[in-house]
Structures are given as C-alpha cells and as structure tokens.
Design an enzyme around this catalytic site. Structure first.
Site, PDB file in Angstrom:
ATOM      1  N   CYS A  48       0.746  -1.263  -0.137  1.00 33.12           N
ATOM      2  CA  CYS A  48       0.043   0.001  -0.051  1.00 33.12           C
ATOM      3  C   CYS A  48       0.807   1.195   0.027  1.00 33.12           C
ATOM      4  O   CYS A  48       0.182   2.358  -0.128  1.00 33.12           O
ATOM      5  CB  CYS A  48      -0.943   0.074   1.378  1.00 33.12           C
ATOM      6  SG  CYS A  48      -1.862  -1.475   1.227  1.00 33.12           S
TER       7      CYS A  48
ATOM      8  N   HIS B  28      -2.869   7.132   2.177  1.00 37.68           N
ATOM      9  CA  HIS B  28      -3.447   5.903   1.645  1.00 37.68           C
ATOM     10  C   HIS B  28      -4.800   5.699   2.254  1.00 37.68           C
ATOM     11  O   HIS B  28      -4.993   5.822   3.704  1.00 37.68           O
ATOM     12  CB  HIS B  28      -2.478   4.873   1.982  1.00 37.68           C
ATOM     13  CG  HIS B  28      -3.128   3.391   1.854  1.00 37.68           C
ATOM     14  ND1 HIS B  28      -3.661   2.869   0.826  1.00 37.68           N
ATOM     15  CD2 HIS B  28      -3.083   2.449   2.889  1.00 37.68           C
ATOM     16  CE1 HIS B  28      -4.195   1.734   1.068  1.00 37.68           C
ATOM     17  NE2 HIS B  28      -3.694   1.327   2.245  1.00 37.68           N
TER      18      HIS B  28
ATOM     19  N   ASN C   8     -10.217  -0.148   0.148  1.00 39.00           N
ATOM     20  CA  ASN C   8      -8.707   0.182   0.137  1.00 39.00           C
ATOM     21  C   ASN C   8      -8.120  -0.671  -1.131  1.00 39.00           C
ATOM     22  O   ASN C   8      -8.293  -1.870  -1.303  1.00 39.00           O
ATOM     23  CB  ASN C   8      -7.992  -0.711   1.452  1.00 39.00           C
ATOM     24  CG  ASN C   8      -6.743  -0.867   1.346  1.00 39.00           C
ATOM     25  OD1 ASN C   8      -5.900  -0.433   0.526  1.00 39.00           O
ATOM     26  ND2 ASN C   8      -6.012  -1.080   2.671  1.00 39.00           N
TER      27      ASN C   8
HETATM   28  O1  UT7 Z   1      -3.401  -0.979   3.957  1.00 37.40           O
HETATM   29  C1  UT7 Z   1      -3.229  -1.402   5.046  1.00 37.40           C
HETATM   30  C2  UT7 Z   1      -4.176  -2.414   5.216  1.00 37.40           C
HETATM   31  N1  UT7 Z   1      -4.973  -2.516   6.319  1.00 37.40           N
HETATM   32  C3  UT7 Z   1      -5.463  -1.642   7.230  1.00 37.40           C
HETATM   33  O2  UT7 Z   1      -5.191  -0.475   7.438  1.00 37.40           O
HETATM   34  C4  UT7 Z   1      -6.432  -2.386   8.086  1.00 37.40           C
HETATM   35  C5  UT7 Z   1      -6.142  -1.788   9.694  1.00 37.40           C
HETATM   36  N2  UT7 Z   1      -6.971  -2.306  10.325  1.00 37.40           N
HETATM   37  C6  UT7 Z   1      -8.348  -2.104  10.596  1.00 37.40           C
HETATM   38  O3  UT7 Z   1      -8.783  -1.033   9.714  1.00 37.40           O
HETATM   39  C7  UT7 Z   1      -9.018  -2.830  11.760  1.00 37.40           C
HETATM   40  O4  UT7 Z   1      -8.433  -3.408  12.620  1.00 37.40           O
HETATM   41  C8  UT7 Z   1     -10.123  -3.482  10.833  1.00 37.40           C
HETATM   42  C9  UT7 Z   1     -11.129  -3.063  10.323  1.00 37.40           C
HETATM   43  C10 UT7 Z   1      -9.627  -4.598  10.229  1.00 37.40           C
HETATM   44  C11 UT7 Z   1     -10.953  -4.238  12.347  1.00 37.40           C
HETATM   45  O5  UT7 Z   1     -11.338  -3.591  13.018  1.00 37.40           O
HETATM   46  P1  UT7 Z   1     -11.393  -3.700  14.544  1.00 37.40           P
HETATM   47  O6  UT7 Z   1     -12.192  -2.393  15.534  1.00 37.40           O
HETATM   48  O7  UT7 Z   1     -10.094  -3.592  14.777  1.00 37.40           O
HETATM   49  O8  UT7 Z   1     -12.152  -4.872  14.911  1.00 37.40           O
HETATM   50  P2  UT7 Z   1     -11.521  -6.343  15.568  1.00 37.40           P
HETATM   51  O9  UT7 Z   1     -10.565  -6.971  14.430  1.00 37.40           O
HETATM   52  O10 UT7 Z   1     -10.955  -6.192  16.942  1.00 37.40           O
HETATM   53  O11 UT7 Z   1     -12.763  -7.129  15.469  1.00 37.40           O
HETATM   54  C12 UT7 Z   1     -13.759  -6.989  16.352  1.00 37.40           C
HETATM   55  C13 UT7 Z   1     -15.019  -7.809  16.308  1.00 37.40           C
HETATM   56  C14 UT7 Z   1     -14.429  -9.364  16.342  1.00 37.40           C
HETATM   57  O12 UT7 Z   1     -15.715  -9.989  16.873  1.00 37.40           O
HETATM   58  P3  UT7 Z   1     -15.316 -10.387  18.280  1.00 37.40           P
HETATM   59  O13 UT7 Z   1     -14.088 -11.256  18.424  1.00 37.40           O
HETATM   60  O14 UT7 Z   1     -15.403  -9.201  19.162  1.00 37.40           O
HETATM   61  O15 UT7 Z   1     -16.664 -11.255  18.715  1.00 37.40           O
HETATM   62  C15 UT7 Z   1     -14.460  -9.703  14.717  1.00 37.40           C
HETATM   63  O16 UT7 Z   1     -14.728 -10.868  14.497  1.00 37.40           O
HETATM   64  O17 UT7 Z   1     -15.505  -7.629  14.901  1.00 37.40           O
HETATM   65  C16 UT7 Z   1     -15.579  -8.797  14.220  1.00 37.40           C
HETATM   66  N3  UT7 Z   1     -15.641  -8.436  12.940  1.00 37.40           N
HETATM   67  C17 UT7 Z   1     -16.509  -8.434  12.084  1.00 37.40           C
HETATM   68  N4  UT7 Z   1     -17.738  -8.307  12.283  1.00 37.40           N
HETATM   69  C18 UT7 Z   1     -18.566  -8.195  11.236  1.00 37.40           C
HETATM   70  C19 UT7 Z   1     -14.497  -8.695  11.935  1.00 37.40           C
HETATM   71  N5  UT7 Z   1     -14.738  -8.263  10.904  1.00 37.40           N
HETATM   72  C20 UT7 Z   1     -16.004  -8.162  10.819  1.00 37.40           C
HETATM   73  C21 UT7 Z   1     -17.209  -8.037   9.698  1.00 37.40           C
HETATM   74  N6  UT7 Z   1     -18.484  -8.029  10.111  1.00 37.40           N
HETATM   75  N7  UT7 Z   1     -16.725  -7.916   8.410  1.00 37.40           N
END
Ligand code: UT7
Length: 322
Positions: free
Chosen positions: A116, A249, A279
């Site tokens: 990225c 980005h 993204n």
């Molecule tokens: O170019 C660089 C590439 N990537 C990035 O910049 C991404 C950087 N990270 C992020 O944007 C965030 O960390 C995410 C959007 C990927 C995730 O958000 P988060 O607030 O960090 O959520 P999390 O991973 O802590 O997940 C929280 C909950 C989990 O459930 P439990 O364990 O609390 O029951 C996940 O399983 O949200 C759940 N979850 C979802 N729920 C519904 C994860 N993805 C989804 C989804 N829909 N698509």
C-alpha cells in the site's frame, strides 16, 4: 537544478460500485453494513471482472493521465507501476502496460513492490530519476486487483479491499513540483500483513491469500503516517498549516482521521475516497489525487501531502506543489 512536477493525473475503477449489502449477500458473509461502515468507513468498492488484470486498469488510468498532461505515449521515457497484484510472476506489469500503451521508444519500465506504500515509493523513485537528468517524462501508476488475493471466508479482511488504478505524469521542470520525499521499511513486521505463499512447480506453496493482524496494522499505520508527514514537512521547512490537502493511503476512515489529528490538520483538508473505493492498496493515493484534481479541489499552486503505509512494513510520503 532539475526538479520534477506532476503535470497530469488519471484514474480508473472497474464496473459498478458494489455496496456492503450486495457484497454480504453475494459472498454469504456473516457481517453487516452497519459494522463495516462504523469500523472502516467503507460503503462500497469496485471489483474487477475475472478477465481484467492490473495492466488493463493501469492502461485506462495512464491514458487519462497522459491526456490531462497533454502528452502522447511516445513522450514517456520511464514507466513505474506499483502493484502487489501483477498480471504475471514476470514480466513486470510495467512492461505489459508499456506494450498496451504503445510506448515503443525503449523507455525503461519496471514494477515497484511496496504494497500500500507502493505509489509513494514509485513516485519518490521516479523523482530521483528525473532529478538526475537521466529521464524527462515518467508515468507513475498504482494498479491493483486485490479482490484476487482475498479470502472471501475471512470477513475481517475481504470487506476492506477494492480494485482500481491511478496514474500521474511526472515531468522534469525548473521549479518544484515535488518538494520532498521519504520512504522507509522495517522488515521485522512482515508478518502482520502478507500473502505468505509462492509458486513452485506450478502449484501455490504456503498460503496464497491475504492475511492481516488488523489491530497491529492500525496502530503501526497511524504512528508512521504521522512521523513521515513530519519528516517531509521538516525537509521542506514547512508546517502542517502550509498544507492545502492531505492524501493518505485510504485504508480505514479511522486511520485517516487519527492521522489528521496527529498531524494537526483540519478534517476537511483530508481527501477521502475509502467510503466509495475501499482499500485499493497502491492505487488508493493516485485515485484520490485524480478525483480531487478533477473536481477542482486541488488547484495550481497548492501544496499536497501524499503518504502511504503497507505490508513489509513500508511507509513513505511525497510532498508536492501543484
Ligand atoms: O493498507 C493497510 C491494510 N490494512 C489496514 O489498514 C487495516 C487496519 N485495521 C483495521 O482497519 C481494523 O483493525 C479492522 C477494520 C480490520 C478491524 O476493526 P477492529 O475494530 O480492529 O475490529 P477487530 O478485529 O478487533 O474485531 C472486532 C470484532 C470481532 O468479533 P469478536 O471477536 O469481538 O466477537 C471480529 O470477529 O468484529 C468482528 N468482525 C466483524 N464483524 C462483522 C471482524 N470483521 C467483521 C465484519 N463484520 N466484516
């Protein structure tokens, strides 16, 4: 002294936007529009059909950038494509783009792989070529079909990414142009965002799909985006208040907002496309740049900070006057 100036921009998105609801329905995901919008800011993205490759998206973006610069394909003497989703293992997507564009003058063409951060790395690289005097007219492209490397059973990653391409024409000039660049990497963090597979004997070895520790990436991204912004502003003896636009980005609206706050920039100065593009990795910065140039937000004389962060880990910034 020779300097480098962006003289044209172009971009291309395949097909119609795919809304969160449509993605969830079509891919059978256990997710919701509400979760995706609240945690990422993403409402839709574009997904390329199976027969469309990164070089096809790059071709459209490049043609538009050349037209906006008033340049013909034959004027280009350097092509750099930033991509992590190349058409082939080899040759480079840049050489495929070169053939499709009809650049038959022996121009150099190669890919840059910094995920990225790829566009920032490619633009910084092109600027060095131009400043050295070895080349005079560069086409710098970010093009991706990330939909090809997603695990559609992993709701934590597959809702985040989209396909597209953006391009700029960078030309040798007497005045800047590009005011400062910085690119960095720290390979110790390669494991938090990767596609940890390769081809061997015609078979994928390892895991050929994108894996990410989202929270680790989030924290890393906000820190280094603020640091590298300060670095290029310092190199140009400028302050955040001198910026007209920030183009980070486009990974997650919360990363964009946190970065803007850390830099000390008003939210309305940040160009946002993540809501409609998702993204698009190396394509996200030139896509956002082209949109803001074409809709008249970015005007001649304004100062724009473009910065990326991605797998590797890599990060980089380009400060430019338009
Ligand atoms: O170019 C660089 C590439 N990537 C990035 O910049 C991404 C950087 N990270 C992020 O944007 C965030 O960390 C995410 C959007 C990927 C995730 O958000 P988060 O607030 O960090 O959520 P999390 O991973 O802590 O997940 C929280 C909950 C989990 O459930 P439990 O364990 O609390 O029951 C996940 O399983 O949200 C759940 N979850 C979802 N729920 C519904 C994860 N993805 C989804 C989804 N829909 N698509």
């Amino acid at each position: 002294m020779i300097r480098a100036r962006i003289t044209g921009t172009g971009s291309f998105l395949p097909g119609d936007p795919v809304s969160n609801e449509a993605l969830i329905r079509d891919r059978g995901l256990d997710s919701s529009d509400e979760w995706i919008v609240e945690r990422t800011g993403i409402r839709s993205r574009h997904l390329a059909p199976a027969n469309v490759a990164s070089s096809d998206l790059a071709l459209e973006a490049a043609r538009r950038a050349l037209a906006s610069a008033g340049r013909a394909a034959g004027d280009v003497d350097l092509i750099i494509v930033a991509t992590s989703t190349p058409d082939f293992v080899f040759p480079s997507t840049a050489t495929l783009l070169q053939a499709k564009l009809g650049v038959h003058n022996g121009a150099a063409a190669f890919d840059v792989q910094a995920v990225c951060s790829g566009f920032a790395f490619a633009l910084a690289t092109a600027e060095k070529f131009l400043r050295s005097g070895s080349h005079r007219c560069a086409l710098v492209v970010g093009a991706e079909v990330f939909s090809r490397i997603l695990d559609w059973k992993d709701r934590g990653t597959c809702v985040l990414f989209g396909d597209g391409a953006g391009a700029v024409v960078l030309e040798a000039a007497d005045d800047p142009g590009i005011l400062a660049t910085a690119i960095h990497a720290d390979g110790r963090h390669h494991g938090i965002l990767s596609v940890p597979g390769h081809l061997c004997g015609g078979q994928p070895i390892g895991d050929p799909l994108l894996r990410m520790d989202g929270q680790a990436v989030f924290k890393f991204a906000v820190r280094v985006l603020a640091e590298v912004a300060a670095e290029v502003l310092g190199a140009a003896s400028m302050a955040p208040s001198d910026l007209d636009w920030l183009i980070p980005h486009q990974a997650n609206i919360r990363i964009l907002q946190a970065t803007g706050r850390k830099i000390g920039l008003a939210p309305e100065k940040c160009v946002v496309t993540v809501d409609r593009h998702g993204n698009t990795s190396a394509a996200s910065i030139p896509l956002a740049l082209d949109e803001a140039v074409r809709d008249g937000r970015i005007r001649a004389g304004q100062t724009v900070l473009m910065e990326g962060v991605g797998g590797g880990f890599t990060w980089g910034a380009v400060l430019a006057r338009f």
